[in-house]
Design a protein around this motif. Structure first.
Motif, PDB file in Angstrom:
ATOM      1  N   GLY A 192       0.810  -1.211   0.000  1.00 56.38           N
ATOM      2  CA  GLY A 192       0.000   0.000   0.000  1.00 56.38           C
ATOM      3  C   GLY A 192       0.838   1.253   0.000  1.00 56.38           C
ATOM      4  N   ALA A 193       2.144   1.093   0.154  1.00 57.31           N
ATOM      5  CA  ALA A 193       3.082   2.227   0.088  1.00 57.31           C
ATOM      6  C   ALA A 193       4.314   1.752  -0.663  1.00 57.31           C
ATOM      7  N   ASP A 194       4.156   1.596  -1.981  1.00 60.27           N
ATOM      8  CA  ASP A 194       5.193   0.946  -2.781  1.00 60.27           C
ATOM      9  C   ASP A 194       5.712   1.862  -3.886  1.00 60.27           C
ATOM     10  N   LYS A 195       6.783   1.405  -4.494  1.00 58.65           N
ATOM     11  CA  LYS A 195       7.423   2.105  -5.602  1.00 58.65           C
ATOM     12  C   LYS A 195       7.786   1.070  -6.652  1.00 58.65           C
ATOM     13  N   THR A 196       7.638   1.437  -7.928  1.00 56.11           N
ATOM     14  CA  THR A 196       8.017   0.557  -9.034  1.00 56.11           C
ATOM     15  C   THR A 196       9.061   1.264  -9.882  1.00 56.11           C
ATOM     16  N   SER A 197      10.162   0.576 -10.170  1.00 55.80           N
ATOM     17  CA  SER A 197      11.260   1.157 -10.939  1.00 55.80           C
ATOM     18  C   SER A 197      11.417   0.431 -12.263  1.00 55.80           C
ATOM     19  N   VAL A 198      11.618   1.201 -13.322  1.00 53.99           N
ATOM     20  CA  VAL A 198      11.839   0.644 -14.651  1.00 53.99           C
ATOM     21  C   VAL A 198      12.872   1.491 -15.385  1.00 53.99           C
ATOM     22  N   VAL A 199      13.449   0.918 -16.432  1.00 52.39           N
ATOM     23  CA  VAL A 199      14.248   1.669 -17.398  1.00 52.39           C
ATOM     24  C   VAL A 199      13.573   1.484 -18.740  1.00 52.39           C
ATOM     25  N   ILE A 200      13.358   2.586 -19.472  1.00 56.40           N
ATOM     26  CA  ILE A 200      12.649   2.510 -20.744  1.00 56.40           C
ATOM     27  C   ILE A 200      13.481   3.157 -21.843  1.00 56.40           C
ATOM     28  N   GLN A 215       2.837   9.976 -21.021  1.00 55.81           N
ATOM     29  CA  GLN A 215       1.378   9.864 -21.079  1.00 55.81           C
ATOM     30  C   GLN A 215       0.892   8.488 -20.648  1.00 55.81           C
ATOM     31  N   GLU A 216       1.707   7.462 -20.852  1.00 57.74           N
ATOM     32  CA  GLU A 216       1.301   6.127 -20.408  1.00 57.74           C
ATOM     33  C   GLU A 216       1.077   6.099 -18.898  1.00 57.74           C
ATOM     34  N   PHE A 217       1.854   6.882 -18.166  1.00 60.19           N
ATOM     35  CA  PHE A 217       1.652   6.997 -16.724  1.00 60.19           C
ATOM     36  C   PHE A 217       0.530   7.985 -16.404  1.00 60.19           C
ATOM     37  N   SER A 250       1.401  -4.898  -9.285  1.00 57.96           N
ATOM     38  CA  SER A 250       0.114  -5.581  -9.198  1.00 57.96           C
ATOM     39  C   SER A 250      -1.062  -4.612  -9.189  1.00 57.96           C
ATOM     40  N   ASP A 251      -0.810  -3.307  -8.973  1.00 64.85           N
ATOM     41  CA  ASP A 251      -1.873  -2.315  -9.108  1.00 64.85           C
ATOM     42  C   ASP A 251      -2.254  -2.223 -10.575  1.00 64.85           C
ATOM     43  N   ARG A 252      -3.542  -2.248 -10.877  1.00 62.14           N
ATOM     44  CA  ARG A 252      -3.965  -2.262 -12.274  1.00 62.14           C
ATOM     45  C   ARG A 252      -3.436  -1.056 -13.043  1.00 62.14           C
ATOM     46  N   ARG A 253      -3.454   0.127 -12.419  1.00 59.24           N
ATOM     47  CA  ARG A 253      -3.002   1.329 -13.135  1.00 59.24           C
ATOM     48  C   ARG A 253      -1.520   1.259 -13.465  1.00 59.24           C
ATOM     49  N   VAL A 254      -0.719   0.696 -12.553  1.00 55.76           N
ATOM     50  CA  VAL A 254       0.723   0.573 -12.800  1.00 55.76           C
ATOM     51  C   VAL A 254       0.977  -0.508 -13.840  1.00 55.76           C
ATOM     52  N   GLY A 255       0.334  -1.657 -13.691  1.00 57.52           N
ATOM     53  CA  GLY A 255       0.532  -2.745 -14.643  1.00 57.52           C
ATOM     54  C   GLY A 255       0.138  -2.351 -16.058  1.00 57.52           C
ATOM     55  N   GLU A 256      -0.986  -1.634 -16.199  1.00 59.66           N
ATOM     56  CA  GLU A 256      -1.405  -1.225 -17.535  1.00 59.66           C
ATOM     57  C   GLU A 256      -0.487  -0.153 -18.105  1.00 59.66           C
ATOM     58  N   ALA A 257       0.065   0.708 -17.250  1.00 54.83           N
ATOM     59  CA  ALA A 257       1.039   1.691 -17.740  1.00 54.83           C
ATOM     60  C   ALA A 257       2.273   0.988 -18.290  1.00 54.83           C
ATOM     61  N   LEU A 258       2.729  -0.049 -17.609  1.00 56.01           N
ATOM     62  CA  LEU A 258       3.891  -0.792 -18.085  1.00 56.01           C
ATOM     63  C   LEU A 258       3.581  -1.531 -19.386  1.00 56.01           C
ATOM     64  N   MET A 259       2.372  -2.066 -19.497  1.00 53.07           N
ATOM     65  CA  MET A 259       1.992  -2.715 -20.757  1.00 53.07           C
ATOM     66  C   MET A 259       1.946  -1.708 -21.892  1.00 53.07           C
ATOM     67  N   GLY A 260       1.451  -0.499 -21.603  1.00 54.09           N
ATOM     68  CA  GLY A 260       1.435   0.540 -22.621  1.00 54.09           C
ATOM     69  C   GLY A 260       2.828   0.905 -23.078  1.00 54.09           C
ATOM     70  N   LEU A 261       3.755   0.988 -22.142  1.00 50.52           N
ATOM     71  CA  LEU A 261       5.143   1.277 -22.502  1.00 50.52           C
ATOM     72  C   LEU A 261       5.737   0.155 -23.348  1.00 50.52           C
ATOM     73  N   LYS A 262       5.414  -1.080 -22.979  1.00 52.07           N
ATOM     74  CA  LYS A 262       5.967  -2.220 -23.717  1.00 52.07           C
ATOM     75  C   LYS A 262       5.496  -2.219 -25.162  1.00 52.07           C
ATOM     76  N   ARG A 263       4.292  -1.691 -25.419  1.00 53.60           N
ATOM     77  CA  ARG A 263       3.784  -1.652 -26.788  1.00 53.60           C
ATOM     78  C   ARG A 263       4.524  -0.641 -27.654  1.00 53.60           C
ATOM     79  N   ILE A 264       5.000   0.458 -27.045  1.00 55.41           N
ATOM     80  CA  ILE A 264       5.569   1.547 -27.854  1.00 55.41           C
ATOM     81  C   ILE A 264       7.082   1.676 -27.720  1.00 55.41           C
ATOM     82  N   CYS A 265       7.686   0.880 -26.837  1.00 53.98           N
ATOM     83  CA  CYS A 265       9.135   0.983 -26.615  1.00 53.98           C
ATOM     84  C   CYS A 265       9.832  -0.291 -27.082  1.00 53.98           C
ATOM     85  N   PRO A 266      11.053  -0.166 -27.604  1.00 55.42           N
ATOM     86  CA  PRO A 266      11.785  -1.367 -28.013  1.00 55.42           C
ATOM     87  C   PRO A 266      12.209  -2.217 -26.830  1.00 55.42           C
TER      88      PRO A 266
END
Length: 311
Positions: A192-200, A215-217, A250-266
């Motif tokens: 409930g108080a988490d952080k997610t880190s990625v490199v894009i 915008q994906e976020f 596992s938060d839907r908004r975070v997971g879907e943002a990452l999926m959106g990035l995966k669609r548009i990023c190499p």
């Protein structure tokens, strides 16, 4: 792999070691200092250590580039914990040294911007040379190669030095963020108080390219806590972006943002979802209207009904 060995940016007496020792499990681990951030992380990649503890962000200078670059390249690793440590420096000298006798000073490059004003006011003619770490600077003073080092006051006893001046910092409330890094595995359950880190990585450099990533976020109500560009080494204008986002994969908004990035990023490199240091679930703002897990589920159910003719 040694399940009880943790490596960290050494030598003994660094702020990294001090932060690592705040973790409860540190008391039951073999703590091994390493000469550099890459060396600490490579020990995990090679199976010589279960985890590495390294600095990743400073409130004065921003991201620690050595750590960001290592996490963005090579065999993937994941962040499992973070620690915030308040930072104040001491001027360590050999016993008996006076301030007027100091002609050379040393410390980690990240330390210099945090003591620049103090140096200008009290040692304007002293020559600064960087060391591999603040504790290594203290060792070099012990060996007589420099007159003084900026390091944690706790390092004085380790290297037979004395703190001539303490509590040195140009910025109030300066702190450094450290992370515990291991081999990839299933992230811990959300707190409930988490952080997610990625490199894009951008697919190509074009007008609005960064905006597309952000915008994906934004459209999913995901707050960003860190955004730092790093060169890819493939020529001027080629960058990747280190991102810390509020929330858990596992938060839907975070997971879907990452999926959106995966669609548009190499490439999108997931660096982990983990508890935020010093933050409890009660301190975290609730999701923006329309971005809670329940609302994502309701929207998904509505779409399914439309597809089944159950409008």
């Amino acid at each position: 792999m040694s399940a009880t060995r943790y490596t960290y940016l050494g030598p003994e007496g660094t702020f990294t070691e001090a932060a690592l020792r705040t973790l409860p499990e540190a008391a039951t681990r073999e703590l091994v200092p390493m000469v550099s951030v890459p060396a600490a992380l490579d020990a995990v990649r090679n199976g010589d250590a279960a985890a590495a503890f390294v600095p990743i962000e400073n409130s004065v200078e921003g991201g620690v580039t050595a750590t960001l670059d290592e996490l963005a390249s090579g065999e993937p690793l994941m962040i499992y914990r973070e620690v915030l440590l308040p930072i104040a420096f001491a001027l360590l000298v050999r016993p008996g040294t006076k301030l007027s006798e100091i002609k050379t000073v040393t410390g980690h490059p990240v330390a210099q911007p945090q003591v620049r004003k103090w140096l200008r006011a009290h040692l304007p003619d002293a020559l600064w040379e960087s060391a591999a770490s603040n504790a290594d600077g203290a060792r070099l003073v012990q060996e007589g190669r420099y007159d003084a080092a900026f390091a944690g006051e706790f390092a004085a006893a380790t290297y037979g030095l004395e703190a001539l001046v303490t509590d040195i910092h140009d910025a109030e409330n300066a702190e450094t963020r450290f992370v515990l890094v291991g081999r990839p595995a299933r992230p811990a359950a959300p707190t409930g108080a988490d952080k997610t880190s990625v490199v894009i990585w951008q697919r190509e450099d074009h007008p609005g390219g960064l905006l597309e990533l952000l915008q994906e976020f934004a459209v999913r109500g995901v707050n960003l806590m860190l955004l730092q560009s790093r060169p890819t080494g493939q020529g001027i204008g080629n960058y990747c972006f280190a991102v810390d986002a509020e929330g858990h994969i596992s938060d839907r908004r975070v997971g879907e943002a990452l999926m959106g990035l995966k669609r548009i990023c190499p490439e999108v490199r997931f660096l982990g979802s983990y508890p935020r240091a010093g933050v409890s679930p009660g301190d975290v703002r609730g999701p923006r209207a329309g971005t809670s897990d329940e609302e994502f589920t309701e929207a998904s159910d509505w779409l399914a009904r439309c597809q089944d003719g159950r409008v």
